[in-house]
Write an enzyme that holds these catalytic residues in place. Structure first.
Site, PDB file in Angstrom:
ATOM      1  N   CYS A  13       0.826  -1.304  -0.107  1.00  8.23           N
ATOM      2  CA  CYS A  13       0.052   0.067  -0.051  1.00  8.23           C
ATOM      3  C   CYS A  13       0.973   1.215   0.086  1.00  8.23           C
ATOM      4  O   CYS A  13       2.195   1.039   0.136  1.00  8.23           O
ATOM      5  CB  CYS A  13      -0.975  -0.086   1.344  1.00  8.23           C
ATOM      6  SG  CYS A  13      -0.043   0.154   2.980  1.00  8.23           S
ATOM      7  N   HIS A  75       3.835   0.996  11.082  1.00  9.90           N
ATOM      8  CA  HIS A  75       2.900   0.852  11.905  1.00  9.90           C
ATOM      9  C   HIS A  75       2.877   2.017  13.005  1.00  9.90           C
ATOM     10  O   HIS A  75       1.827   2.141  13.735  1.00  9.90           O
ATOM     11  CB  HIS A  75       3.068  -0.318  12.740  1.00  9.90           C
ATOM     12  CG  HIS A  75       2.833  -1.591  12.028  1.00  9.90           C
ATOM     13  ND1 HIS A  75       3.861  -2.411  11.801  1.00  9.90           N
ATOM     14  CD2 HIS A  75       1.776  -2.062  11.150  1.00  9.90           C
ATOM     15  CE1 HIS A  75       3.355  -3.326  10.884  1.00  9.90           C
ATOM     16  NE2 HIS A  75       2.280  -3.066  10.217  1.00  9.90           N
ATOM     17  N   CYS A  97       2.561   5.578   8.768  1.00 11.63           N
ATOM     18  CA  CYS A  97       1.369   5.518   7.556  1.00 11.63           C
ATOM     19  C   CYS A  97       0.937   6.814   7.956  1.00 11.63           C
ATOM     20  O   CYS A  97       0.232   6.948   9.038  1.00 11.63           O
ATOM     21  CB  CYS A  97       0.790   4.379   7.569  1.00 11.63           C
ATOM     22  SG  CYS A  97      -0.769   4.355   6.503  1.00 11.63           S
ATOM     23  N   GLU A 127       0.527  -1.390  15.704  1.00  7.57           N
ATOM     24  CA  GLU A 127       0.013  -0.218  15.472  1.00  7.57           C
ATOM     25  C   GLU A 127      -0.974   0.052  16.568  1.00  7.57           C
ATOM     26  O   GLU A 127      -0.841   1.266  16.880  1.00  7.57           O
ATOM     27  CB  GLU A 127      -1.089  -0.603  14.274  1.00  7.57           C
ATOM     28  CG  GLU A 127      -1.744   0.747  13.689  1.00  7.57           C
ATOM     29  CD  GLU A 127      -2.750   0.433  12.551  1.00  7.57           C
ATOM     30  OE1 GLU A 127      -4.021   0.745  12.585  1.00  7.57           O
ATOM     31  OE2 GLU A 127      -2.748  -0.367  11.672  1.00  7.57           O
ATOM     32  N   THR A 165      -6.283   0.267  11.397  1.00  5.22           N
ATOM     33  CA  THR A 165      -6.427   0.469   9.856  1.00  5.22           C
ATOM     34  C   THR A 165      -6.761  -0.872   8.990  1.00  5.22           C
ATOM     35  O   THR A 165      -7.354  -0.779   8.139  1.00  5.22           O
ATOM     36  CB  THR A 165      -5.235   1.336   9.474  1.00  5.22           C
ATOM     37  OG1 THR A 165      -4.190   0.279   9.412  1.00  5.22           O
ATOM     38  CG2 THR A 165      -4.904   2.659   9.777  1.00  5.22           C
ATOM     39  N   SER A 265       2.102  -5.546   3.082  1.00  2.00           N
ATOM     40  CA  SER A 265       3.637  -5.550   3.174  1.00  2.00           C
ATOM     41  C   SER A 265       4.619  -6.628   2.367  1.00  2.00           C
ATOM     42  O   SER A 265       5.614  -6.693   2.488  1.00  2.00           O
ATOM     43  CB  SER A 265       3.892  -6.013   4.660  1.00  2.00           C
ATOM     44  OG  SER A 265       3.156  -4.983   5.623  1.00  2.00           O
TER      45      SER A 265
END
Length: 650
Positions: A13, A75, A97, A127, A165, A265
């Site tokens: 991503c 994260h 992110c 995260e 997320t 990832s």
């Protein structure tokens, strides 16, 4: 093998890709200083091993480390690390992110405002641990609907809810329903990454159409595990692999329809290797390093390109954009919009996809200089040119009042409206239009000189003509109508009846005497008026403030009976006498012969205007609105009646 289909959103991503690009950039320019990654940069051993070989060492604590550069994982981490790095004076490269960074902001603001925080997600995931670090590790962490059901909450508290997320949307929705059933006060932030949602949706649809499904990704990757879970519901023959080495090829038949997806990832090199191996052409896979694969996956940019990118962050109203290029793009505040009132942070948020114009591939600081304003200009200019050619109406917001007119912005393009074209009549103060949306025509356009002139005079006249026609269809003499005083003159007042003006003559403003309309009315005043006459041919409407039912002459004969003495005020002198106001709208005449019990040459010799006197009513004619009065008789002494004779004594 055949029929191999790769999900469109498989692999990195933009958040993961950005973090990796930042890490390799630091490795490339490193001058021998220690370089660290706080925790694995992403959940993929192939990537982290490659970075480790090149000098990016993974650490789990800053204890004993006093210098060097620390790259923060995608994260994210808690606030403690930022504070510790600042205290030690170490350099930090923030690879968090943007979606996760947004959650940090939400949670920290809530905590600082005394609110409690609920995080929907895996409490052991880095995260979620990082998010919790922005509210003093005080958050209630719920991983499932069952945990939400069992959790004991305080109904008096106000909870801010965020979600990991990569969390499943359906699971999150179930948990929210449970929390709402508990009667909690919830401020819910939908923070599931749109890219994650899209990836999961694609995996679900693809797994429904294939015989076998391959999910590529690290075993520790949360989003990869969720992809496996989704695919297995639709395709029993779903396998989870980390690299091509984990794939047992004999389990696949020649005519199998095979679907492939990968976690956020998973690097492009691993995906490509799996896809090529599974294809029936059995093309030999090139030996490429991870860096080469990453470079191959980057887009190529040129000045003048119009491309799409994803907003990373907005700092100081400067917007950073991920373009899938080796460098991020930057939109300066001045290049965000032609409308200078637009505030970038209120229009775009991290994660938003936007279209941008490439001004320069390198702005001197290694970034790509972008403009959103030029996209607006191109599209806006096309819209305006079309409106000019087709003589259609456009809508613009007035942003400035300048000498000679207004500046209105239409789809990002500035249009000048001369003061003579603002309305069908002169407007002294144009500032009343600032901030308003106006409709107008493009009456002149020179694209080369960028000269664009708008006009609304004709539109206003058309509107008035339409309103006039509609009003004259319905208005009738004798009716009562509401309006607003638009203009005052010495002879009367013009009243706006809804786009059409009617006139109240000064004589129709009061039953009493007035010398100037301003004694009764003021501009902008709302009034209810009576329609006296409508002349459709001349387009004239006569109005009155006087209610015929309240005409004081209707009661004059009874109120001022002949022979009664009343009080009045002298209001006007004439050679033959003086007019006396008995009440507003009712005057009577004291003839010169009735002023005094002597010969009077001029009324002014005995009376003066404004004087209050007693008068006797001699005659009343209500139809002709005349009353004859006498001051002489009112002033005459009242004769005493003769006393009755006393009865004779017996």
């Amino acid at each position: 093998m055949s029929n191999v289909k790769l999900a469109e959103s498989a692999g990195f991503c933009f958040g993961v890709k950005r973090a990796i690009e930042m890490a390799y950039a630091e490795i490339e320019k490193n001058d021998g200083e220690p370089l660290y990654s706080y925790g694995p940069l992403i959940h993929n051993k192939e990537v982290t091993n490659d970075l480790e070989k090149k000098g990016l060492h993974i650490i789990e604590s800053l204890d004993g480390i006093e210098k060097g550069t620390v790259v923060i994982r995608s994260h994210g981490v808690g606030k403690f690390l930022y504070d510790a790095q600042e205290e030690k004076g170490m350099k930090m490269v923030d690879g968090t992110c943007p979606f996760v960074k947004k959650i940090h902001t939400i949670v920290n603001e809530a905590w600082n405002n005394g609110k409690s925080v609920i995080i929907a997600g895996d409490g052991k995931h880095p995260e979620v641990m990082g998010i919790n670090g922005w509210c003093g590790n005080s958050a209630v962490i719920l991983e499932s609907p069952e945990e939400a059901q069992a959790a004991e909450m305080n109904a008096d508290k106000e909870y801010v809810v965020v979600v990991q997320t990569t969390f499943r949307q359906s699971k999150f929705d179930d948990m929210i329903d449970i929390l709402k059933d508990k009667g909690l006060k919830l401020d819910i932030s939908q923070t599931i990454c749109s890219a994650t949602e899209k990836r999961q949706k694609e995996a679900m649809e693809l797994s429904k159409t294939v015989d076998k499904m391959i999910v590529i990704g690290d075993k520790k990757s949360s989003n990869t595990q969720k992809l496996v879970e989704i695919c297995k519901k639709n395709c029993e023959n779903t396998v989870h692999i980390e690299t091509i080495c984990d794939l047992v090829l004999k389990t696949f038949a020649k005519n199998d329809k095979i679907g492939i997806t990968a976690g956020a990832s998973t690097p492009p090199a691993i995906i490509k290797e799996v896809v090529v191996t599974m294809s029936e052409e059995n093309v030999k896979v090139e030996e490429m390093s991870f860096e080469q694969m990453l470079e191959e996956s980057l887009v190529t940019l040129h000045t003048g390109d119009v491309v799409k990118g994803t907003v990373i962050q907005v700092v100081g109203e400067e917007v950073s954009v991920n373009l899938g290029f080796k460098s991020d793009g930057v939109i300066p505040r001045g290049e965000f919009s032609r409308d200078t009132t637009v505030v970038p942070s209120k229009v775009v948020q991290p994660g938003d996809e936007i279209e941008v114009f490439v001004v320069r591939v390198n702005d001197g600081d290694g970034n790509v200089l972008l403009s959103r304003k030029r996209i607006e200009e191109q599209k806006g200019m096309e819209d305006i040119e079309k409106a000019f050619n087709e003589k259609t109406v456009v809508t613009g917001t007035v942003t400035d009042v300048v000498k000679g007119g207004l500046i209105a912005v239409v789809n990002g393009v500035r249009v000048f409206i001369p003061s003579s074209q603002v309305s069908n009549r002169f407007i002294e103060d144009l500032s009343v239009f600032k901030g308003q949306e106006l409709e107008f025509n493009i009456i002149e356009m020179d694209r080369v000189k960028r000269r664009i002139i708008g006009g609304r005079k004709a539109l206003v006249e058309q509107e008035i003509a339409a309103k006039r026609a509609a009003l004259f269809e319905t208005i009738e003499a004798g009716s009562k109508i509401a309006g607003t005083v638009s203009r005052l003159t010495d002879f009367g007042a013009f009243v706006d009846l809804g786009g059409v003006d009617g006139l109240i003559h000064i004589s129709e403003m009061s039953w009493g005497r007035i010398s100037n309309p301003r004694e009764v009315l003021k501009e902008g005043q709302a009034v209810e008026v009576f329609v006296l006459d409508v002349d459709k041919e001349k387009g004239k409407i006569s109005l009155s403030l006087k209610d015929a039912n309240m005409n004081p002459w209707k009661l004059a004969a009874d109120k001022y009976a002949v022979g009664t003495i009343v009080e009045g005020k002298v209001v006007r002198m004439v050679p033959f006498g003086a007019f006396v106001e008995l009440e507003p709208g009712v005057d009577g005449l004291v003839h010169i012969s009735q002023i005094a019990n002597k010969h009077v040459v001029k009324p002014e010799d005995e009376l003066k205007v404004g004087e209050v006197i007693n008068v006797k009513v001699l005659e009343v004619n209500s139809e002709q609105k005349k009353i004859s009065l006498s001051k002489r008789q009112a002033d005459a002494p009242v004769e005493e009646a003769p006393a009755e004779e006393a009865p004779a004594a017996e």
